[in-house]
Write a protein that holds these residues in place. Structure first.
Motif, PDB file in Angstrom:
ATOM      1  N   UNK A 341       0.844  -1.200   0.000  1.00  0.00           N
ATOM      2  CA  UNK A 341       0.000   0.000   0.000  1.00  0.00           C
ATOM      3  C   UNK A 341       0.880   1.251   0.000  1.00  0.00           C
ATOM      4  N   UNK A 342       1.872   1.271   0.889  1.00  0.00           N
ATOM      5  CA  UNK A 342       2.758   2.437   0.983  1.00  0.00           C
ATOM      6  C   UNK A 342       3.536   2.667  -0.308  1.00  0.00           C
ATOM      7  N   UNK A 343       4.091   1.593  -0.871  1.00  0.00           N
ATOM      8  CA  UNK A 343       4.872   1.755  -2.107  1.00  0.00           C
ATOM      9  C   UNK A 343       3.974   2.143  -3.278  1.00  0.00           C
ATOM     10  N   UNK A 344       2.746   1.616  -3.297  1.00  0.00           N
ATOM     11  CA  UNK A 344       1.802   1.971  -4.363  1.00  0.00           C
ATOM     12  C   UNK A 344       1.406   3.426  -4.312  1.00  0.00           C
ATOM     13  N   UNK A 345       1.113   3.917  -3.114  1.00  0.00           N
ATOM     14  CA  UNK A 345       0.764   5.331  -2.957  1.00  0.00           C
ATOM     15  C   UNK A 345       1.979   6.207  -3.264  1.00  0.00           C
ATOM     16  N   UNK A 346       3.147   5.749  -2.823  1.00  0.00           N
ATOM     17  CA  UNK A 346       4.378   6.492  -3.136  1.00  0.00           C
ATOM     18  C   UNK A 346       4.573   6.625  -4.631  1.00  0.00           C
ATOM     19  N   UNK A 347       4.291   5.560  -5.368  1.00  0.00           N
ATOM     20  CA  UNK A 347       4.430   5.599  -6.829  1.00  0.00           C
ATOM     21  C   UNK A 347       3.438   6.567  -7.460  1.00  0.00           C
ATOM     22  N   UNK A 348       2.204   6.603  -6.923  1.00  0.00           N
ATOM     23  CA  UNK A 348       1.220   7.570  -7.429  1.00  0.00           C
ATOM     24  C   UNK A 348       1.705   9.001  -7.219  1.00  0.00           C
ATOM     25  N   UNK A 382      -5.651  13.225  -6.007  1.00  0.00           N
ATOM     26  CA  UNK A 382      -4.896  12.069  -5.520  1.00  0.00           C
ATOM     27  C   UNK A 382      -5.754  11.244  -4.566  1.00  0.00           C
ATOM     28  N   UNK A 383      -6.452  11.919  -3.656  1.00  0.00           N
ATOM     29  CA  UNK A 383      -7.321  11.227  -2.696  1.00  0.00           C
ATOM     30  C   UNK A 383      -8.373  10.399  -3.418  1.00  0.00           C
ATOM     31  N   UNK A 384      -8.960  10.979  -4.477  1.00  0.00           N
ATOM     32  CA  UNK A 384     -10.003  10.286  -5.229  1.00  0.00           C
ATOM     33  C   UNK A 384      -9.453   9.044  -5.932  1.00  0.00           C
ATOM     34  N   UNK A 385      -8.253   9.171  -6.516  1.00  0.00           N
ATOM     35  CA  UNK A 385      -7.657   8.033  -7.220  1.00  0.00           C
ATOM     36  C   UNK A 385      -7.298   6.905  -6.260  1.00  0.00           C
ATOM     37  N   UNK A 386      -6.776   7.268  -5.096  1.00  0.00           N
ATOM     38  CA  UNK A 386      -6.424   6.243  -4.101  1.00  0.00           C
ATOM     39  C   UNK A 386      -7.681   5.508  -3.632  1.00  0.00           C
ATOM     40  N   UNK A 387      -8.752   6.259  -3.438  1.00  0.00           N
ATOM     41  CA  UNK A 387     -10.006   5.657  -2.972  1.00  0.00           C
ATOM     42  C   UNK A 387     -10.517   4.604  -3.946  1.00  0.00           C
ATOM     43  N   UNK A 388     -10.268   4.793  -5.233  1.00  0.00           N
ATOM     44  CA  UNK A 388     -10.800   3.874  -6.249  1.00  0.00           C
ATOM     45  C   UNK A 388      -9.791   2.815  -6.691  1.00  0.00           C
ATOM     46  N   UNK A 389      -8.661   2.724  -6.015  1.00  0.00           N
ATOM     47  CA  UNK A 389      -7.597   1.796  -6.417  1.00  0.00           C
ATOM     48  C   UNK A 389      -7.513   0.601  -5.466  1.00  0.00           C
ATOM     49  N   UNK A 390      -7.330  -0.577  -6.033  1.00  0.00           N
ATOM     50  CA  UNK A 390      -7.065  -1.780  -5.234  1.00  0.00           C
ATOM     51  C   UNK A 390      -5.559  -1.959  -5.071  1.00  0.00           C
ATOM     52  N   UNK A 391      -5.095  -2.108  -3.854  1.00  0.00           N
ATOM     53  CA  UNK A 391      -3.701  -2.427  -3.575  1.00  0.00           C
ATOM     54  C   UNK A 391      -3.654  -3.889  -3.140  1.00  0.00           C
ATOM     55  N   UNK A 392      -3.603  -4.776  -4.131  1.00  0.00           N
ATOM     56  CA  UNK A 392      -3.719  -6.189  -3.801  1.00  0.00           C
ATOM     57  C   UNK A 392      -5.128  -6.485  -3.315  1.00  0.00           C
ATOM     58  N   UNK A 393      -5.246  -7.094  -2.139  1.00  0.00           N
ATOM     59  CA  UNK A 393      -6.577  -7.470  -1.644  1.00  0.00           C
ATOM     60  C   UNK A 393      -7.300  -6.348  -0.908  1.00  0.00           C
ATOM     61  N   UNK A 394      -6.697  -5.173  -0.855  1.00  0.00           N
ATOM     62  CA  UNK A 394      -7.259  -4.143   0.017  1.00  0.00           C
ATOM     63  C   UNK A 394      -7.436  -2.816  -0.714  1.00  0.00           C
ATOM     64  N   UNK A 395      -8.447  -2.049  -0.282  1.00  0.00           N
ATOM     65  CA  UNK A 395      -8.622  -0.665  -0.722  1.00  0.00           C
ATOM     66  C   UNK A 395      -8.471   0.229   0.498  1.00  0.00           C
ATOM     67  N   UNK A 396      -7.860   1.407   0.299  1.00  0.00           N
ATOM     68  CA  UNK A 396      -7.664   2.325   1.424  1.00  0.00           C
ATOM     69  C   UNK A 396      -8.100   3.727   1.018  1.00  0.00           C
TER      70      UNK A 396
END
Length: 437
Positions: A341-348, A382-396
């Motif tokens: 999750x952290x690395x995915x958000x960092x990449x965004x 950014x907040x909107x994109x994260x909300x709609x993104x799956x990070x593996x089995x989880x959404x945050x």
């Protein structure tokens, strides 16, 4: 075994001559005579005093090691116990450095001689000794000059752009080149420094000699755009730990001589050492200021950046982002998922506009600094994109607080204001952006 003893002391010439009377021994009374005797006698071993008139033991050793007789073992034997003398003896290329008046000096010398085997083939120079001597001295002078010129750039090693430009200017001046290109390879990209306006055909020539793929992302820096009809060129590939990390291509309108090609190789060896230090420095600096997990800047880099903004009295926005319910993610799915999750958000965040400065503040908190007045809109997107993104089995989701530096007494106060706005975002239901009032 053929042994040449070079010493200005008749006393020590006699002692050493008696010690090795079972061998074929020749003598020289100073370094210059010793040099000529080496060519005439072609010994299996040279034993030389250090301090002698004219040409001392260091210089004699260095000159011999720069000729075709470089494989002859060379022992420096002296009364000096100075550690610096010992260092220079080894640096000059001596096989052994032995103190004459030490308790085990003579024994060490005897043991060393006993361990040697005669040299069956002696490569004699076809030139006269004087020419060979001059050539050796000239080689030392050239090598020393090149080293001194290249090493001037080491003090600027933290600015590779400057160093590469200086290297280019030095090579251009030395070889009177018309065109040139220097490539520096990074992990997934390459920096191209060139004065070719149309360099694609030159790139093809370079990559014919490389294992590195030519399709790396390029960052082009034009040194001085020119177009020449070059007829001869030289290429050198730089390596570090057997891995290619760059290349240089130089060309001109007349052919390079054999001596120029040999000199080019000598220069490139020193340049390669310089570039390797610079690239290693860049890697260390990157690790020193980069968070490994997210790929963003770390807290140290953030503080340096804020300190610079504050000293220059520049107005900026500071945004503090926190991942909502992150502990629950770790507890439910494990820390590996949390790291994803952290690395995915960092990449965004890394793909946000390049004039934003982003850093991992700590834990699941990420900071963004910007002078842009539309930072609120950027963070909201950014907040909107994260909300709609799956990070593996989880959404945050994320919450964010933004504060303007205007009116604060320090950049720490700005952080505290953004932190307070983040607390409000959490208190009001999370998954939102709040601006400090």
């Amino acid at each position: 075994m053929k042994i040449l003893i070079v010493d200005d002391s008749e006393f020590w010439r006699k002692i050493l001559g008696d010690i090795f009377k079972d061998h074929e021994v020749e003598f020289a009374g100073d370094g210059l005579e010793g040099y000529f005797k080496i060519h005439e006698f072609c010994p299996d071993l040279v034993i030389s005093d250090l301090v002698m008139p004219g040409l001392n033991g260091y210089l004699l050793c260095r000159i011999v090691k720069n000729t075709e007789l470089k494989d002859i073992p060379f022992v420096i034997m002296t009364a000096s116990s100075d550690s610096i003398d010992k260092f220079w003896g080894k640096y000059a290329g001596a096989s052994e450095y032995i103190q004459k008046d030490s308790e085990d000096g003579i024994k060490r010398l005897k043991d060393y001689v006993a361990s040697l085997r005669p040299i069956h083939e002696c490569k004699r120079s076809k030139d006269d000794f004087k020419s060979s001597f001059e050539r050796a001295l000239n080689g030392l002078l050239v090598k020393s000059t090149i080293e001194n010129e290249i090493r001037k750039f080491f003090i600027h090693i933290d600015d590779m752009n400057y160093v590469v430009r200086k290297i280019f200017d030095f090579v251009k001046s030395m070889f009177e080149i018309d065109d040139g290109m220097i490539l520096i390879f990074k992990s997934d990209s390459m920096d191209v420094y060139t004065n070719f306006e149309n360099f694609e055909d030159k790139m093809k020539r370079i990559f014919e000699n490389l294992k590195t793929p030519s399709n790396l992302e390029r960052r082009i820096t034009y040194l001085d755009k020119k177009i020449y009809d070059s007829i001869d060129d030289m290429i050198w590939v730089f390596h570090q730990d057997r891995k290619e990390n760059g290349a240089i291509f130089v060309a001109r309108k007349r052919e390079f001589s054999n001596s120029e090609k040999e000199m080019f190789s000598n220069v490139m060896i020193e340049v390669e050492n310089l570039l390797n230090v610079g690239l290693t420095f860049e890697v260390y600096r990157q690790y020193s200021f980069t968070d490994k997990l997210t790929g963003l800047n770390n807290l140290r880099a953030l503080n340096d950046y804020l300190d610079e903004l504050w000293k220059n009295r520049e107005e900026f926005f500071f945004c503090m982002i926190d991942i909502d319910n992150f502990k629950r993610v770790n507890d439910t799915y494990g820390h590996e998922t949390g790291n994803n999750v952290l690395s995915g958000i960092g990449n965004m965040i890394k793909h946000l506009p390049s004039d934003l400065f982003s850093a991992r503040y700590g834990g699941e908190e990420i900071a963004i600094v910007s002078k842009r007045k539309d930072l609120v809109e950027i963070v909201e997107s950014l907040r909107s994109r994260i909300e709609s993104t799956h990070f593996g089995p989880v959404k945050v989701t994320i919450s964010a607080g933004i504060a303007l530096s205007s009116g604060a007494n320090s950049y720490t106060e700005v952080i505290e204001m953004a932190d307070a706005a983040l607390y409000r975002a959490k208190h009001e239901g999370k998954n939102r952006v709040v601006v400090a009032k």
